[in-house]
Scaffold this motif. Structure first.
Motif, PDB file in Angstrom:
ATOM      1  N   LEU A  93       5.428   6.080 -15.894  1.00  0.00           N
ATOM      2  CA  LEU A  93       5.830   6.636 -15.050  1.00  0.00           C
ATOM      3  C   LEU A  93       5.142   6.001 -14.292  1.00  0.00           C
ATOM      4  O   LEU A  93       3.292   6.995 -14.632  1.00  0.00           O
ATOM      5  N   LEU A  94       4.620   6.507 -12.805  1.00  0.00           N
ATOM      6  CA  LEU A  94       3.466   6.101 -12.014  1.00  0.00           C
ATOM      7  C   LEU A  94       3.884   7.660 -11.302  1.00  0.00           C
ATOM      8  O   LEU A  94       5.029   8.190 -10.337  1.00  0.00           O
ATOM      9  N   SER A  95       2.495   8.086 -10.800  1.00  0.00           N
ATOM     10  CA  SER A  95       2.120   9.557  -9.819  1.00  0.00           C
ATOM     11  C   SER A  95       2.583   9.005  -8.627  1.00  0.00           C
ATOM     12  O   SER A  95       2.359   8.246  -8.470  1.00  0.00           O
ATOM     13  N   VAL A  96       2.362  10.266  -7.941  1.00  0.00           N
ATOM     14  CA  VAL A  96       3.024  10.871  -6.809  1.00  0.00           C
ATOM     15  C   VAL A  96       2.496   9.377  -5.715  1.00  0.00           C
ATOM     16  O   VAL A  96       2.899   9.117  -4.341  1.00  0.00           O
ATOM     17  N   ASN A  97       0.940   9.964  -6.282  1.00  0.00           N
ATOM     18  CA  ASN A  97      -0.334   8.601  -5.362  1.00  0.00           C
ATOM     19  C   ASN A  97      -0.201   7.784  -6.002  1.00  0.00           C
ATOM     20  O   ASN A  97      -1.614   7.178  -5.095  1.00  0.00           O
ATOM     21  N   SER A  98       0.276   7.154  -6.404  1.00  0.00           N
ATOM     22  CA  SER A  98       0.571   5.808  -7.416  1.00  0.00           C
ATOM     23  C   SER A  98       0.846   4.769  -6.436  1.00  0.00           C
ATOM     24  O   SER A  98       2.347   5.354  -5.252  1.00  0.00           O
ATOM     25  N   VAL A  99       0.260   3.283  -6.054  1.00  0.00           N
ATOM     26  CA  VAL A  99       1.001   2.578  -4.928  1.00  0.00           C
ATOM     27  C   VAL A  99       1.350   1.895  -5.613  1.00  0.00           C
ATOM     28  O   VAL A  99       1.686   1.614  -6.747  1.00  0.00           O
ATOM     29  N   ILE A 100       2.545   1.127  -4.921  1.00  0.00           N
ATOM     30  CA  ILE A 100       4.312   0.672  -5.984  1.00  0.00           C
ATOM     31  C   ILE A 100       3.350  -0.802  -5.316  1.00  0.00           C
ATOM     32  O   ILE A 100       3.691  -1.150  -4.321  1.00  0.00           O
ATOM     33  N   PRO A 101       3.869  -1.409  -6.670  1.00  0.00           N
ATOM     34  CA  PRO A 101       3.758  -2.918  -6.611  1.00  0.00           C
ATOM     35  C   PRO A 101       5.021  -3.664  -7.306  1.00  0.00           C
ATOM     36  O   PRO A 101       6.085  -3.173  -7.450  1.00  0.00           O
ATOM     37  N   THR A 102       4.703  -4.821  -6.485  1.00  0.00           N
ATOM     38  CA  THR A 102       6.461  -5.369  -6.839  1.00  0.00           C
ATOM     39  C   THR A 102       6.105  -5.233  -8.547  1.00  0.00           C
ATOM     40  O   THR A 102       5.597  -5.590  -9.412  1.00  0.00           O
ATOM     41  N   GLY A 103       7.908  -5.456  -8.968  1.00  0.00           N
ATOM     42  CA  GLY A 103       8.150  -5.092 -10.129  1.00  0.00           C
ATOM     43  C   GLY A 103       8.827  -4.173 -10.023  1.00  0.00           C
ATOM     44  O   GLY A 103       9.127  -4.169 -11.426  1.00  0.00           O
ATOM     45  N   ALA A 104       8.199  -2.852  -9.294  1.00  0.00           N
ATOM     46  CA  ALA A 104       8.593  -1.376 -10.852  1.00  0.00           C
ATOM     47  C   ALA A 104       9.861  -1.155  -9.966  1.00  0.00           C
ATOM     48  O   ALA A 104      10.653  -1.735  -9.721  1.00  0.00           O
TER      49      ALA A 104
ATOM     50  N   GLY B 231      -0.168  -5.702  -7.559  1.00  0.00           N
ATOM     51  CA  GLY B 231       0.557  -3.930  -6.780  1.00  0.00           C
ATOM     52  C   GLY B 231      -0.984  -4.401  -5.195  1.00  0.00           C
ATOM     53  O   GLY B 231      -1.546  -3.741  -4.388  1.00  0.00           O
ATOM     54  N   SER B 232      -1.906  -5.494  -5.344  1.00  0.00           N
ATOM     55  CA  SER B 232      -2.683  -5.976  -3.889  1.00  0.00           C
ATOM     56  C   SER B 232      -1.768  -7.237  -3.078  1.00  0.00           C
ATOM     57  O   SER B 232      -0.872  -8.047  -3.750  1.00  0.00           O
ATOM     58  N   ILE B 233      -2.259  -7.741  -2.017  1.00  0.00           N
ATOM     59  CA  ILE B 233      -2.076  -8.645  -1.577  1.00  0.00           C
ATOM     60  C   ILE B 233      -3.275  -9.711  -1.395  1.00  0.00           C
ATOM     61  O   ILE B 233      -4.691  -8.643  -0.864  1.00  0.00           O
ATOM     62  N   THR B 234      -3.074 -10.590  -1.760  1.00  0.00           N
ATOM     63  CA  THR B 234      -4.196 -11.514  -2.096  1.00  0.00           C
ATOM     64  C   THR B 234      -3.770 -13.154  -1.802  1.00  0.00           C
ATOM     65  O   THR B 234      -3.331 -13.067  -1.414  1.00  0.00           O
ATOM     66  N   ALA B 235      -4.694 -13.740  -1.688  1.00  0.00           N
ATOM     67  CA  ALA B 235      -4.644 -14.954  -1.470  1.00  0.00           C
ATOM     68  C   ALA B 235      -3.828 -16.652  -2.596  1.00  0.00           C
ATOM     69  O   ALA B 235      -3.550 -16.505  -2.247  1.00  0.00           O
ATOM     70  N   ALA B 236      -3.470 -15.020  -3.948  1.00  0.00           N
ATOM     71  CA  ALA B 236      -3.028 -15.649  -4.381  1.00  0.00           C
ATOM     72  C   ALA B 236      -1.608 -15.933  -4.252  1.00  0.00           C
ATOM     73  O   ALA B 236      -1.413 -16.397  -4.568  1.00  0.00           O
TER      74      ALA B 236
ATOM     75  N   GLY C  91       0.466  -1.488  -0.059  1.00  0.00           N
ATOM     76  CA  GLY C  91       0.158   0.111   0.055  1.00  0.00           C
ATOM     77  C   GLY C  91       1.165   1.272   0.010  1.00  0.00           C
ATOM     78  O   GLY C  91       0.198   2.254   0.488  1.00  0.00           O
ATOM     79  N   THR C  92       1.961   1.439   0.455  1.00  0.00           N
ATOM     80  CA  THR C  92       3.771   2.358   0.176  1.00  0.00           C
ATOM     81  C   THR C  92       2.739   3.029  -0.974  1.00  0.00           C
ATOM     82  O   THR C  92       3.166   2.943  -2.685  1.00  0.00           O
ATOM     83  N   LYS C  93       2.838   4.334  -1.501  1.00  0.00           N
ATOM     84  CA  LYS C  93       2.952   5.195  -2.011  1.00  0.00           C
ATOM     85  C   LYS C  93       3.955   5.791  -2.939  1.00  0.00           C
ATOM     86  O   LYS C  93       4.790   5.939  -2.146  1.00  0.00           O
ATOM     87  N   VAL C  94       3.849   5.572  -4.046  1.00  0.00           N
ATOM     88  CA  VAL C  94       4.938   6.282  -4.693  1.00  0.00           C
ATOM     89  C   VAL C  94       5.747   7.977  -3.551  1.00  0.00           C
ATOM     90  O   VAL C  94       6.958   7.780  -2.825  1.00  0.00           O
ATOM     91  N   SER C  95       5.454   8.864  -3.311  1.00  0.00           N
ATOM     92  CA  SER C  95       5.318   9.634  -2.377  1.00  0.00           C
ATOM     93  C   SER C  95       5.900   9.897  -1.322  1.00  0.00           C
ATOM     94  O   SER C  95       6.732  10.410  -0.605  1.00  0.00           O
ATOM     95  N   GLU C  96       4.972   8.430  -0.806  1.00  0.00           N
ATOM     96  CA  GLU C  96       5.944   7.446   0.842  1.00  0.00           C
ATOM     97  C   GLU C  96       6.954   7.433   0.193  1.00  0.00           C
ATOM     98  O   GLU C  96       8.027   7.425   1.921  1.00  0.00           O
ATOM     99  N   LEU C  97       7.394   6.539  -0.545  1.00  0.00           N
ATOM    100  CA  LEU C  97       8.237   5.697  -0.136  1.00  0.00           C
ATOM    101  C   LEU C  97       9.494   7.075  -0.933  1.00  0.00           C
ATOM    102  O   LEU C  97      10.679   6.855  -0.397  1.00  0.00           O
ATOM    103  N   LEU C  98       9.470   8.198  -1.510  1.00  0.00           N
ATOM    104  CA  LEU C  98      10.607   8.922  -1.649  1.00  0.00           C
ATOM    105  C   LEU C  98      10.977   9.380  -0.199  1.00  0.00           C
ATOM    106  O   LEU C  98      11.976   9.396   0.167  1.00  0.00           O
TER     107      LEU C  98
END
Length: 206
Positions: free
Chosen positions: A116-127, A153-158, A92-99
């Motif tokens: 390109l992800l915006s500052v409000n985008s949630v970061i997925p694995t592989g970005a 980009g989300s946490i699921t049973a998968a 759930g970390t957003k780009v703005s929080e990551l920076l």
């Protein structure tokens, strides 16, 4: 580096200072006097008093600007230098929080498809995140988000099922997927899959 301006007399009523840089492309300065090197060159950093406009200056020469992504002091993030991966990122970390957890510099964060992800985008694995210097990427790290094993980009049973496949040796994880699966930090095991399922069920957070 932090510059310190001393105002005399010590009992002056107004000790407020305005900081400025003569060349913002070379070095910037915060209103606390912290100078950040941006690219090679020379800049004059000036401290001006709000009262009477008195000033003092310091010449800053940048000869070797930072060309690597670094972590900010106290950051919980980690860097796998061998595989060029930034990990220990909470879901759930957003780009703005990551920076905020990184050292100084100009950055671009892109999805796995290069968007390109915006500052409000949630970061997925592989970005990926790139440090931009002189208009190009000077350093790039892939990103592993805890629990987002499949990179959607989300946490699921998968994600839990995929982690169990790694544990059972039915599938060999890439290093980035291994870091995303290891949510408890003790190596990939069934305990990680259980923890991911607890997050899915909203019984726990990472």
């Amino acid at each position: 580096e932090k510059l310190i301006a001393t105002i005399l007399p010590v009992d002056a009523a107004n000790k407020n200072i305005v900081w400025s840089s003569s060349n913002l492309s070379v070095a910037s300065v915060s209103q606390d006097g912290v100078v950040t090197a941006l690219k090679a060159g020379t800049a004059t950093i000036k401290a001006t008093t709000q009262d009477k406009g008195l000033s003092a200056s310091c010449t800053v020469v940048v000869t070797n600007p930072n060309r690597s992504i670094t972590l900010a002091a106290g950051s919980a993030y980690k860097i796998n230098a061998e595989n060029r991966i930034l990990y220990n990122i909470k879901p759930g970390t957003k780009v703005s929080e990551l920076l905020k957890g990184l050292g100084a510099g100009s950055f671009e964060v892109r999805a796995a498809d290069g968007k390109l992800l915006s500052v409000n985008s949630v970061i997925p694995t592989g970005a990926s995140i790139s440090l931009i210097a002189d208009g190009k990427a000077a350093d790039t790290l892939s990103i592993a988000v805890l629990g987002d094993v499949n990179g959607d980009g989300s946490i699921t049973a998968a994600d839990a099922r995929l982690t169990l496949r790694f544990v059972a040796k039915l599938e060999t994880p890439t290093e980035i997927k291994r870091l995303a699966s290891d949510v408890n930090g003790h190596g990939v095991s069934a305990a990680d899959a259980r923890l991911i399922l607890r997050v899915v069920a909203k019984l726990q957070t990472l």
